[in-house]
Motif scaffolding. Structure first.
Motif, PDB file in Angstrom:
ATOM      1  N   PHE A 181       0.991  -1.072  -0.185  1.00  0.00           N
ATOM      2  CA  PHE A 181      -0.075  -0.122  -0.004  1.00  0.00           C
ATOM      3  C   PHE A 181       0.919   1.250  -0.159  1.00  0.00           C
ATOM      4  CE2 PHE A 181      -2.224   3.294   2.223  1.00  0.00           C
ATOM      5  CZ  PHE A 181      -3.423   3.431   1.679  1.00  0.00           C
ATOM      6  N   ALA A 182       0.702   2.161  -1.075  1.00  0.00           N
ATOM      7  CA  ALA A 182       1.418   3.462  -1.163  1.00  0.00           C
ATOM      8  C   ALA A 182       0.837   4.439   0.073  1.00  0.00           C
ATOM      9  CB  ALA A 182       1.326   4.141  -2.472  1.00  0.00           C
ATOM     10  N   VAL A 183       1.685   4.777   0.735  1.00  0.00           N
ATOM     11  CA  VAL A 183       1.191   5.699   1.730  1.00  0.00           C
ATOM     12  C   VAL A 183       1.108   7.107   1.198  1.00  0.00           C
ATOM     13  CG1 VAL A 183       1.941   6.989   4.091  1.00  0.00           C
ATOM     14  CG2 VAL A 183       1.996   4.239   3.837  1.00  0.00           C
ATOM     15  N   ILE A 184       2.216   7.451   0.451  1.00  0.00           N
ATOM     16  CA  ILE A 184       2.647   8.647  -0.292  1.00  0.00           C
ATOM     17  C   ILE A 184       3.265   8.421  -1.540  1.00  0.00           C
ATOM     18  CG2 ILE A 184       4.601   9.031   1.187  1.00  0.00           C
ATOM     19  CD1 ILE A 184       4.002  12.199   0.967  1.00  0.00           C
ATOM     20  N   LYS A 185       2.953   9.004  -2.634  1.00  0.00           N
ATOM     21  CA  LYS A 185       3.660   8.984  -3.999  1.00  0.00           C
ATOM     22  C   LYS A 185       3.783  10.020  -4.651  1.00  0.00           C
ATOM     23  CE  LYS A 185       3.090   5.551  -6.553  1.00  0.00           C
ATOM     24  NZ  LYS A 185       2.456   4.276  -7.461  1.00  0.00           N
ATOM     25  N   PHE A 186       4.756  10.470  -5.228  1.00  0.00           N
ATOM     26  CA  PHE A 186       5.088  11.884  -6.068  1.00  0.00           C
ATOM     27  C   PHE A 186       5.094  11.280  -7.483  1.00  0.00           C
ATOM     28  CE2 PHE A 186       6.741  12.742  -1.919  1.00  0.00           C
ATOM     29  CZ  PHE A 186       6.470  14.039  -1.526  1.00  0.00           C
ATOM     30  N   PHE A 187       4.630  12.058  -8.303  1.00  0.00           N
ATOM     31  CA  PHE A 187       4.610  11.819  -9.861  1.00  0.00           C
ATOM     32  C   PHE A 187       5.185  13.010 -10.613  1.00  0.00           C
ATOM     33  CE2 PHE A 187       0.983   9.776  -7.802  1.00  0.00           C
ATOM     34  CZ  PHE A 187       0.953   8.358  -8.178  1.00  0.00           C
ATOM     35  N   GLY A 188       5.697  12.873 -11.605  1.00  0.00           N
ATOM     36  CA  GLY A 188       6.336  13.764 -12.231  1.00  0.00           C
ATOM     37  C   GLY A 188       7.127  13.398 -13.400  1.00  0.00           C
ATOM     38  N   ASP A 189       8.029  14.225 -14.240  1.00  0.00           N
ATOM     39  CA  ASP A 189       8.814  13.791 -15.569  1.00  0.00           C
ATOM     40  C   ASP A 189      10.243  14.187 -15.070  1.00  0.00           C
ATOM     41  OD1 ASP A 189       9.159  16.643 -16.291  1.00  0.00           O
ATOM     42  OD2 ASP A 189       7.176  16.659 -16.477  1.00  0.00           O
ATOM     43  N   ASP A 202      11.092  16.706 -11.945  1.00  0.00           N
ATOM     44  CA  ASP A 202      10.247  17.687 -11.199  1.00  0.00           C
ATOM     45  C   ASP A 202       8.687  17.081 -10.868  1.00  0.00           C
ATOM     46  OD1 ASP A 202       9.308  19.963 -10.088  1.00  0.00           O
ATOM     47  OD2 ASP A 202       8.558  20.806 -12.230  1.00  0.00           O
ATOM     48  N   PHE A 203       8.309  16.880  -9.781  1.00  0.00           N
ATOM     49  CA  PHE A 203       6.977  16.427  -9.255  1.00  0.00           C
ATOM     50  C   PHE A 203       5.988  17.650  -9.344  1.00  0.00           C
ATOM     51  CE2 PHE A 203      10.110  13.554  -6.818  1.00  0.00           C
ATOM     52  CZ  PHE A 203      10.014  12.450  -7.827  1.00  0.00           C
ATOM     53  N   ASP A 204       4.979  17.064 -10.147  1.00  0.00           N
ATOM     54  CA  ASP A 204       3.975  17.960  -9.830  1.00  0.00           C
ATOM     55  C   ASP A 204       2.382  17.536  -9.600  1.00  0.00           C
ATOM     56  OD1 ASP A 204       3.040  16.095 -12.024  1.00  0.00           O
ATOM     57  OD2 ASP A 204       3.562  17.399 -13.680  1.00  0.00           O
ATOM     58  N   ARG A 205       2.499  16.337  -8.921  1.00  0.00           N
ATOM     59  CA  ARG A 205       1.346  15.781  -8.506  1.00  0.00           C
ATOM     60  C   ARG A 205       1.758  14.893  -7.192  1.00  0.00           C
ATOM     61  NH1 ARG A 205      -0.878  11.782 -12.200  1.00  0.00           N
ATOM     62  NH2 ARG A 205       1.169  11.838 -13.277  1.00  0.00           N
ATOM     63  N   ILE A 206       0.937  14.624  -6.141  1.00  0.00           N
ATOM     64  CA  ILE A 206       1.135  13.748  -5.128  1.00  0.00           C
ATOM     65  C   ILE A 206      -0.053  13.029  -4.682  1.00  0.00           C
ATOM     66  CG2 ILE A 206       0.401  15.671  -3.408  1.00  0.00           C
ATOM     67  CD1 ILE A 206       2.578  14.475  -1.550  1.00  0.00           C
ATOM     68  N   LEU A 215       0.487  19.602  -7.235  1.00  0.00           N
ATOM     69  CA  LEU A 215       1.415  20.462  -6.426  1.00  0.00           C
ATOM     70  C   LEU A 215       2.065  21.809  -7.304  1.00  0.00           C
ATOM     71  CD1 LEU A 215       3.822  17.533  -5.470  1.00  0.00           C
ATOM     72  CD2 LEU A 215       2.088  18.770  -4.238  1.00  0.00           C
ATOM     73  N   GLY A 216       2.169  22.813  -6.542  1.00  0.00           N
ATOM     74  CA  GLY A 216       2.922  23.949  -7.142  1.00  0.00           C
ATOM     75  C   GLY A 216       4.425  23.879  -7.045  1.00  0.00           C
ATOM     76  N   LYS A 217       4.746  24.806  -7.797  1.00  0.00           N
ATOM     77  CA  LYS A 217       6.475  24.991  -7.809  1.00  0.00           C
ATOM     78  C   LYS A 217       7.034  25.190  -6.525  1.00  0.00           C
ATOM     79  CE  LYS A 217       9.194  25.176 -11.201  1.00  0.00           C
ATOM     80  NZ  LYS A 217       9.489  24.124 -12.099  1.00  0.00           N
ATOM     81  N   ALA A 220       6.872  19.954  -4.080  1.00  0.00           N
ATOM     82  CA  ALA A 220       7.237  18.575  -3.983  1.00  0.00           C
ATOM     83  C   ALA A 220       8.692  18.496  -3.164  1.00  0.00           C
ATOM     84  CB  ALA A 220       7.526  18.147  -5.358  1.00  0.00           C
ATOM     85  N   ALA A 221       9.383  19.665  -3.601  1.00  0.00           N
ATOM     86  CA  ALA A 221      10.680  19.465  -2.932  1.00  0.00           C
ATOM     87  C   ALA A 221      10.619  19.520  -1.351  1.00  0.00           C
ATOM     88  CB  ALA A 221      11.555  20.673  -3.531  1.00  0.00           C
ATOM     89  N   ALA A 222       9.690  20.430  -0.944  1.00  0.00           N
ATOM     90  CA  ALA A 222       9.524  20.782   0.345  1.00  0.00           C
ATOM     91  C   ALA A 222       8.786  19.363   0.948  1.00  0.00           C
ATOM     92  CB  ALA A 222       8.775  21.850   0.825  1.00  0.00           C
ATOM     93  N   LEU A 223       8.092  18.858   0.517  1.00  0.00           N
ATOM     94  CA  LEU A 223       7.350  17.568   1.029  1.00  0.00           C
ATOM     95  C   LEU A 223       8.250  16.491   1.171  1.00  0.00           C
ATOM     96  CD1 LEU A 223       3.865  17.879  -0.735  1.00  0.00           C
ATOM     97  CD2 LEU A 223       4.330  18.097   1.767  1.00  0.00           C
ATOM     98  N   GLY A 224       9.325  16.429  -0.025  1.00  0.00           N
ATOM     99  CA  GLY A 224      10.033  15.456  -0.079  1.00  0.00           C
ATOM    100  C   GLY A 224      11.067  15.452   0.657  1.00  0.00           C
ATOM    101  N   ALA A 225      11.474  16.451   1.282  1.00  0.00           N
ATOM    102  CA  ALA A 225      12.736  16.744   2.398  1.00  0.00           C
ATOM    103  C   ALA A 225      12.068  16.589   3.790  1.00  0.00           C
ATOM    104  CB  ALA A 225      13.275  18.267   2.287  1.00  0.00           C
TER     105      ALA A 225
END
Length: 271
Positions: A181-189, A202-206, A215-217, A220-225
């Protein structure tokens, strides 16, 4: 007649192979009976001329194949030795962490040399990167190492990264799981720089507990950290209008390795 033809072919083959491998200044013609070579001033009646012409193209190909084959990268054996340690690490999670780090650092240097010597190794790396990977080992970022006074090693929870290199643009996913089960996932290109083997993403969805949010610009970096999936250095990069990145080291059928933008080394297992 058959024996005569075989003898003529054997003589012609020996002449070409001997000249291909003999030291400079040595002539294979001088070591064979002169009656086989009209060019030595002995008349052979032209009996070997048609046979020499008939087999000339074939013998040239044999000689070219033997002498023009590109040499293998001299340090492939050392690369394989590093991978033996890393493969054992992802399977058992019992290899000494310092040995794993040392193998990662050595592999990084060796692959840098190999990709300079064999540019096709870079495209092979990108092709092999496609698929799903579980993070097994990480040294942590330089900042994390300073905070805890040690290097993080075997990653304690299930963290997955997926790359889709055939997509346009290429796609990346990053997630934390409890079982399947995925608790949290980031999606991007992501983009791949062949020269530096850098993967910029760069991730644009979570997706949190299955709920997807755009996600805004910089979000994703802040959430990832905060979640441990990314480094605090990614936040700084975004502030400078740069993308987070990995400097990819290797990827094959079983493992992948990279150095993150925060300076940490990481090892994944293909799943």
């Amino acid at each position: 007649m058959r024996a005569f033809v075989l003898l003529a072919v054997s003589v012609a083959l020996f002449e070409r192979r001997a000249s291909a491998f003999s030291p400079s200044g040595f002539s294979s013609r001088r070591s064979l009976p002169t009656k086989f070579f009209a060019s030595e001033g002995v008349d052979d009646g032209g009996i070997f001329t048609p046979l020499r012409k008939a087999f000339s193209g074939i013998l040239d190909q044999v000689t070219t194949t033997a002498t023009d084959a590109p040499p293998a990268f001299l340090e492939d054996a050392a690369i394989d030795e590093c991978k033996v340690v890393l493969n054992a690490a992802v399977e058992t999670k019992s290899k000494d962490p310092e040995l794993v780090v040392s193998s990662l650092e050595s592999l990084e240097k060796l692959m840098r040399k190999k990709c300079r010597a064999e540019p096709e190794a870079v495209s092979e790396l990108l092709t092999a990167l496609d698929g799903d990977w579980r993070l097994v080992f990480t040294t942590g970022t330089a900042d994390t190492q300073k905070k805890i006074g040690a290097k993080v090693n075997y990653f304690p929870i299930k963290a997955m990264q997926s790359f889709r290199t055939a997509a346009e643009p290429m796609e990346i996913e990053n997630g934390i799981y409890l079982g399947d089960f995925a608790v949290i996932k980031f999606f991007g290109d992501f983009e791949f720089n062949p020269k530096s083997r850098k993967v910029e993403f760069d991730f644009d969805r979570i997706a949190v507990l299955g709920l997807t949010i755009n996600l805004g610009k910089g979000d994703a970096a802040a959430l990832g950290a905060a979640s441990g999936l990314g480094s605090e250095n990614n936040v700084k990069l975004v502030e400078k209008k740069k993308k987070p990145f990995f400097n990819w080291i290797s990827a094959d059928d079983t493992i992948a390795t990279a150095r993150g933008g925060g300076g940490g080394l990481a090892l994944w297992k293909r799943v």
